[in-house]
Design a protein around this motif. Sequence first.
Motif, mmCIF file in Angstrom:
data_model
loop_
_atom_site.group_PDB
_atom_site.id
_atom_site.type_symbol
_atom_site.label_atom_id
_atom_site.label_comp_id
_atom_site.label_asym_id
_atom_site.label_seq_id
_atom_site.Cartn_x
_atom_site.Cartn_y
_atom_site.Cartn_z
ATOM 1 N N ILE A 84 -4.692 32.264 41.991
ATOM 2 C CA ILE A 84 -4.346 30.944 42.526
ATOM 3 C C ILE A 84 -3.832 29.992 41.453
ATOM 4 N N GLY A 85 -2.884 29.142 41.852
ATOM 5 C CA GLY A 85 -2.437 28.009 41.050
ATOM 6 C C GLY A 85 -2.505 26.779 41.940
ATOM 7 N N ALA A 156 0.985 24.888 37.294
ATOM 8 C CA ALA A 156 0.224 25.677 38.261
ATOM 9 C C ALA A 156 0.834 27.054 38.472
ATOM 10 N N LEU A 157 2.154 27.168 38.233
ATOM 11 C CA LEU A 157 2.857 28.417 38.496
ATOM 12 C C LEU A 157 3.135 29.255 37.253
ATOM 13 N N ILE A 158 2.769 28.769 36.084
ATOM 14 C CA ILE A 158 3.158 29.429 34.849
ATOM 15 C C ILE A 158 2.580 30.846 34.731
ATOM 16 N N ALA A 159 1.428 31.089 35.323
ATOM 17 C CA ALA A 159 0.832 32.433 35.272
ATOM 18 C C ALA A 159 1.284 33.299 36.441
ATOM 19 N N PRO A 162 -0.149 34.555 42.952
ATOM 20 C CA PRO A 162 0.368 34.861 44.285
ATOM 21 C C PRO A 162 0.090 33.778 45.312
ATOM 22 N N ILE A 163 -0.889 32.907 45.043
ATOM 23 C CA ILE A 163 -1.259 31.830 45.967
ATOM 24 C C ILE A 163 -1.091 30.492 45.258
ATOM 25 N N ARG A 192 10.135 34.628 46.815
ATOM 26 C CA ARG A 192 9.217 35.201 45.833
ATOM 27 C C ARG A 192 7.933 35.729 46.458
ATOM 28 N N GLY A 193 7.799 35.581 47.773
ATOM 29 C CA GLY A 193 6.674 36.170 48.479
ATOM 30 C C GLY A 193 5.328 35.531 48.227
ATOM 31 N N LYS A 194 5.318 34.304 47.729
ATOM 32 C CA LYS A 194 4.046 33.633 47.460
ATOM 33 C C LYS A 194 3.497 32.977 48.726
ATOM 34 N N THR A 195 2.204 32.799 48.745
ATOM 35 C CA THR A 195 1.543 32.065 49.813
ATOM 36 C C THR A 195 1.371 30.627 49.345
ATOM 37 N N VAL A 196 1.914 29.687 50.106
ATOM 38 C CA VAL A 196 1.856 28.278 49.726
ATOM 39 C C VAL A 196 1.039 27.517 50.756
ATOM 40 N N VAL A 197 -0.032 26.880 50.304
ATOM 41 C CA VAL A 197 -0.840 26.012 51.165
ATOM 42 C C VAL A 197 -0.492 24.577 50.814
#
Length: 339
Positions: A84-85, A156-159, A162-163, A192-197
């Motif tokens: 998570i990020g 938050a996305l640097i690593a 996936p979420i 990019r197939g990420k899950t975004v909340v």
Amino acid sequence: MKAAIKIESLSKTFRSRGGNEVEAVSRLDLTVESGQVFGFLGSNGAGKTTTLKMACGLVMPTTGTVRLNGYDVGRQRGQAMRQIGAVLEGTRNVYWRMNAWQNLLYFGRIKGVSSSKLLKARAERLLRELDLWERRKDPVGEYSRGMQQKVAIAAALIADPPIVLLDEPTLGLDVQASRTVQEWVVQLAKERGKTVVLTTHQLDMAENLCDRVAIMSRGQLLAHRPTGELLDLFRREFYKLRLRGAVAAEKAGAFPGFTASQENGHTVLSGEVGDDLSVFELVERARLADMDLISVTPAEPNLEEIFVELIERAEEAVGQDGSLERGAGHRSDGVKSRG
């Protein structure tokens, strides 16, 4: 589809300054599937941010579990946190004395990106995508609010988690910066197939971006459905009558239940056509009232109208103790209803 986030029987009770217990989240069950843009909506105090903080391991739940790609946040914290990020509204997510480049390298290292070459490549890509590359060496504290928010999202996305949890990501941003963030949210999920909340009070944005939405009130779930299905569920025979010029209140009274507004010097009457009224009768009423009718058009419901109605229903179901009565008017389709 695989569950990116699985929340089961999640509750959180705080103790107020007066010593009373306040249940911020009440026995929440929620599943977010992988690759979705998921809208998590509710008024202030609904329990959204508390839920996100429990998902991030920042707040310990009173009861229940949160699993991120199968990892239990409570029992497998290290593995879960690598999934998570997050950018949480109201918290400082980056260091203002450092510049954007330094922030991304710092957060990348503490989040486990061991390859310096990979880390720098990711940092450059993120900064370029968010239009920050030319300002990468300036201290973040000198940035505008929108630029600071972009750096926080990049951190938050640097690593490459996936979420991604984004709590009010466009709050305080100008139109252009808000549009950049919105376009990027779609890209994260679709390309990019990420899950975004996503939590937001901009319901038009949620309607445009989200594949699925959940609406909370007083710590409880009111609705959890695909956005299109939720709109279909509330679709009614709703019409707008556009009338030339201003219309006197007594004439508008010929349309009980309709609301009047002014648009470009004309009057618009909006309301629902029930079983006892037809569109033809609306036109006839306008003619008898000597109104200059320009057009009659059907109106589609929007997420804001649905949100307001669900919250109003929830308020009607509030018990005398100030809490939402569990099961009050809860329908089998996942939307709380009247009566």
